[in-house]
Design an enzyme around this catalytic site. Structure first.
Site, PDB file in Angstrom:
ATOM      1  N   LYS A  55      38.804  42.658  43.905  1.00 25.36           N
ATOM      2  CA  LYS A  55      37.606  42.815  44.745  1.00 25.36           C
ATOM      3  C   LYS A  55      37.919  43.434  46.106  1.00 25.36           C
ATOM      4  CE  LYS A  55      37.851  38.178  46.719  1.00 25.36           C
ATOM      5  NZ  LYS A  55      37.608  36.782  46.417  1.00 25.36           N
ATOM      6  N   ARG A  79      33.818  25.082  49.342  1.00 21.40           N
ATOM      7  CA  ARG A  79      33.079  26.246  48.865  1.00 21.40           C
ATOM      8  C   ARG A  79      32.623  25.846  47.470  1.00 21.40           C
ATOM      9  NH1 ARG A  79      35.371  32.414  48.682  1.00 21.40           N
ATOM     10  NH2 ARG A  79      35.771  31.882  46.505  1.00 21.40           N
TER      11      ARG A  79
HETATM   12  C1  LIG Z   1      38.886  36.283  46.445  1.00 24.12           C
HETATM   13  C2  LIG Z   1      39.294  35.216  45.553  1.00 24.12           C
HETATM   14  C3  LIG Z   1      40.650  35.069  45.214  1.00 24.12           C
HETATM   15  C4  LIG Z   1      41.750  35.928  45.797  1.00 24.12           C
HETATM   16  O1  LIG Z   1      42.088  35.480  47.103  1.00 24.12           O
HETATM   17  P1  LIG Z   1      43.284  36.146  47.927  1.00 24.12           P
HETATM   18  O2  LIG Z   1      43.385  35.313  49.153  1.00 24.12           O
HETATM   19  O3  LIG Z   1      42.903  37.553  48.212  1.00 24.12           O
HETATM   20  O4  LIG Z   1      44.513  36.058  47.080  1.00 24.12           O
HETATM   21  C5  LIG Z   1      40.974  34.075  44.302  1.00 24.12           C
HETATM   22  N1  LIG Z   1      40.032  33.252  43.778  1.00 24.12           N
HETATM   23  C6  LIG Z   1      38.723  33.360  44.089  1.00 24.12           C
HETATM   24  C7  LIG Z   1      37.747  32.416  43.472  1.00 24.12           C
HETATM   25  C8  LIG Z   1      38.315  34.336  44.986  1.00 24.12           C
HETATM   26  O5  LIG Z   1      37.010  34.438  45.301  1.00 24.12           O
END
Ligand SMILES: *Cc1c(COP(=O)(O)O)cnc(C)c1O
Length: 352
Positions: free
Chosen positions: A35, A128
């Site tokens: 993402k 969250r």
């Molecule tokens: C964005 C996201 C990640 C990745 O997080 P990073 O800190 O970029 O490694 C992992 N799990 C979920 C649910 C996310 O939304």
């Protein structure tokens, strides 16, 4: 064409190779999170070449774009009830915390004559997404009733919202729940997903509880940094991405504006510090293209003065004669800057 974002695909692949081998040695599978770069296909291919086991994104449109890449796809953001058909079609696995949504996924899967895998998210303090631990048993019991849904594991997300650091205590609770899933409910937790890039620091200290067998990594792969404490990972590249912008004005000017101070283009009343005369440059990028606070000039003598929608103003006073009209100025980009740069249609991408 400037501004341009230069992407070193070799460096990205090396980061992915290093971190996935490290995880695989500790029996952890890796979901490569796309993402951050809006599921750019070239970069997703680097993830695949670097050895990730899954591609994961928070947006279903991004997963659809990656259909051609032959790896299982994971939807990270909780599915919307209004998009369950698309989720079943383009995501092999989705992360879930709501029975209403899981029921809608089950309905969609039945109608499409498919099956859908889910990971049940548990909230262990970051507040969250995720069910509360006390609701675990009732939720799992209800999920077992859905005939087209396979519960393949459980997971936790930490640090993103509440900035809670993963540790042996909260991740230990996740492992306990995974054991409960197996012993009380007879479901093997194939995936016990112990968080994102903020869990990586535990690997170094051998502090990741046994039983965690998956991590979802984004920022660490692309920026070479763990995110619990923000430390650079020594073996990784921090400069996969370089923003390059062109100087369109280069002049000596006072540091204090003249005239009555009103509000700027964004409704803020600016405060100025008198630093005497400055060597100032404007480069052709602005707040419309990039989250300015997340840019760091590569040349440490350069300081960012400020920006409006289309102009970024720099203090080049300490740089002598090293720059001129038309010079290209380079910047390191942090997480927020990267997101915004890749979203702007005014920034071109150059792959190296
Ligand atoms: C964005 C996201 C990640 C990745 O997080 P990073 O800190 O970029 O490694 C992992 N799990 C979920 C649910 C996310 O939304």
């Amino acid at each position: 064409m400037y501004p341009q974002l230069v992407i070193d695909t070799m460096k990205l692949k090396e980061n992915v190779q290093f971190l996935t081998s490290l995880c695989h040695e500790k029996n952890l599978s890796v979901m490569g999170v796309t993402k951050i770069f809006l599921a750019d296909e070239v970069l997703a291919q680097c993830y695949m070449d670097g050895g990730v086991d899954y591609l994961a994104d928070s947006r279903i449109i991004n997963l659809k774009r990656l259909s051609q890449i032959n790896l299982p796809k994971v939807l990270l953001r909780l599915p919307s009830i209004s998009e369950v058909e698309t989720v079943v079609r383009y995501a092999h696995i989705s992360l879930n915390s709501e029975l209403r949504t899981i029921e809608a996924l089950d309905d969609a899967a039945r109608m499409m004559k498919m099956r859908h895998k889910i990971i049940l998210m548990v909230d262990l303090g970051d507040l969250r997404e995720g069910i509360l631990p006390e609701d675990f048993d009732v939720t799992v019991t209800a999920i077992k009733e859905f005939k087209h849904i396979d519960l393949v594991g459980i997971g936790v997300n930490l640090t993103c919202y509440g900035a809670i650091i993963p540790n042996a205590d909260n991740l230990g609770q996740l492992v306990t729940l995974a054991e409960r899933l197996e012993q009380e409910h007879g479901i093997k937790a194939e995936i016990v997903s112990g968080g994102n890039s903020s869990s990586l620091y535990l690997l170094g200290q051998d502090g990741l509880p046994e039983g965690i067998n998956n991590l979802r990594l984004g920022e660490s792969l692309v920026l070479g940094r763990e995110t619990a404490y923000g430390a650079d990972i020594e073996e990784c590249h921090q400069d996969v991405f370089t923003l390059r912008a062109e100087v369109i004005e280069y002049k000596r000017k006072p540091s204090l504006p003249t005239g009555e101070v009103g509000v700027d283009a964004f409704g803020n009343k600016p405060v100025y510090e008198d630093k005497g005369e400055m060597l100032r440059a404007i480069v052709s990028i602005g707040k419309q293209d990039v989250f300015i606070d997340n840019l760091i000039p590569r040349d440490e003598r350069i300081e960012i003065v400020g920006a409006s929608s289309d102009h970024l103003i720099l203090d080049l006073t300490k740089t002598g004669d090293d720059y001129a009209m038309g010079s290209i100025i380079e910047f390191d980009v942090e997480y927020g800057a990267l997101l915004s740069l890749l979203t702007s249609e005014y920034v071109s991408r150059v792959y190296r």
